[in-house]
Design a protein around this motif. Structure first.
Motif, mmCIF file in Angstrom:
data_model
loop_
_atom_site.group_PDB
_atom_site.id
_atom_site.type_symbol
_atom_site.label_atom_id
_atom_site.label_comp_id
_atom_site.label_asym_id
_atom_site.label_seq_id
_atom_site.Cartn_x
_atom_site.Cartn_y
_atom_site.Cartn_z
ATOM 1 N N CYS A 188 51.248 45.722 33.679
ATOM 2 C CA CYS A 188 49.758 45.734 33.488
ATOM 3 C C CYS A 188 49.494 47.217 33.063
ATOM 4 N N THR A 189 49.342 47.579 31.943
ATOM 5 C CA THR A 189 49.088 48.942 31.539
ATOM 6 C C THR A 189 47.662 49.248 31.144
ATOM 7 N N ASN A 190 46.890 48.170 31.050
ATOM 8 C CA ASN A 190 45.465 48.473 31.067
ATOM 9 C C ASN A 190 44.601 47.348 31.675
ATOM 10 N N THR A 191 44.364 47.919 33.086
ATOM 11 C CA THR A 191 43.913 47.122 33.798
ATOM 12 C C THR A 191 42.621 46.910 33.930
ATOM 13 N N LYS A 192 41.870 47.984 33.496
ATOM 14 C CA LYS A 192 40.407 48.120 33.402
ATOM 15 C C LYS A 192 39.871 47.218 32.333
ATOM 16 N N ARG A 193 40.670 47.244 31.312
ATOM 17 C CA ARG A 193 40.199 46.322 30.057
ATOM 18 C C ARG A 193 40.261 45.098 30.425
ATOM 19 N N LYS A 194 41.281 44.612 31.008
ATOM 20 C CA LYS A 194 41.526 43.162 31.241
ATOM 21 C C LYS A 194 40.507 42.605 32.405
ATOM 22 N N ARG A 233 37.445 43.948 32.854
ATOM 23 C CA ARG A 233 36.098 43.818 32.256
ATOM 24 C C ARG A 233 36.180 42.476 31.295
ATOM 25 N N LYS A 234 37.437 42.215 30.488
ATOM 26 C CA LYS A 234 37.444 40.684 29.794
ATOM 27 C C LYS A 234 37.314 39.542 30.718
ATOM 28 N N SER A 271 33.420 39.196 31.784
ATOM 29 C CA SER A 271 32.515 38.975 30.928
ATOM 30 C C SER A 271 32.242 37.473 30.575
#
Length: 130
Positions: A118-124, A126-127, A130
Motif C-alpha cells: 500500500c504505497t498511497n494510503t491517503k489517496r485510497k 479519500r477514495k 467519497s
C-alpha cells in the motif's frame, strides 16, 4: 466454519449477484465490510442467497473442482438439494455461473499474486470516503 473475512467476501459477492440478477433485496446489511466499501450502489443480498453463497463456497473449497462449467453445474445441484424455493432455471443457472466465476477468480488471484504494498494510503482512504 468460514472465517469472518470469508463471510464478508461472500456477502459482498452475493450482493453483486443480487444486483446483476435483479433478485429481491434485503433491507439491512449483515456485513460491516459491505457497509464500509459501499458508495451507495451496493445491493444487500436476500438471506437465502447469502446462505447459498456460503454453501457453494464451502463446497468449492472441499471439492477441488476448478472448471467453471462443472462448478456451476455442481452449484445447481447444491441448490436443488438444500433449497425448496422454485427459481426458473435460467435465473438459477446465471446465479450459479456468477458464483463459480467469482470464487474461481478469487482462488486464482490468491494463489498467483503477491500481496500488493500500500504505497498511497491517503489517496485510497479519500477514495473510500467519497
Amino acid at each position: 466454519n468460514l472465517s469472518p473475512e470469508e463471510n464478508a467476501s461472500i456477502y459482498y459477492v452475493c450482493g453483486y449477484i443480487a444486483k446483476k440478477n435483479r433478485t429481491s433485496r434485503a433491507t439491512s446489511p449483515e456485513s460491516n465490510f459491505t457497509e464500509l466499501v459501499s458508495r451507495g450502489l451496493l445491493t444487500y443480498p436476500p438471506k437465502w442467497l447469502f446462505v447459498f453463497g456460503q454453501l457453494t463456497y464451502s463446497f468449492f473449497v472441499s471439492s477441488g473442482i476448478r472448471c467453471v462449467t462443472r462448478l456451476s453445474q455442481a452449484f445447481v445441484l447444491v441448490y436443488e438439494t438444500f433449497f425448496d424455493m422454485t427459481i426458473d432455471y435460467p435465473t438459477l443457472s446465471s446465479i450459479c455461473r456468477r458464483l463459480s466465476n467469482c470464487v474461481l477468480k478469487g482462488f486464482v488471484r490468491r494463489d498467483s499474486e503477491t500481496p500488493a504494498s500500500c504505497t498511497n494510503t491517503k489517496r485510497k482512504l479519500r477514495k473510500l470516503q467519497s
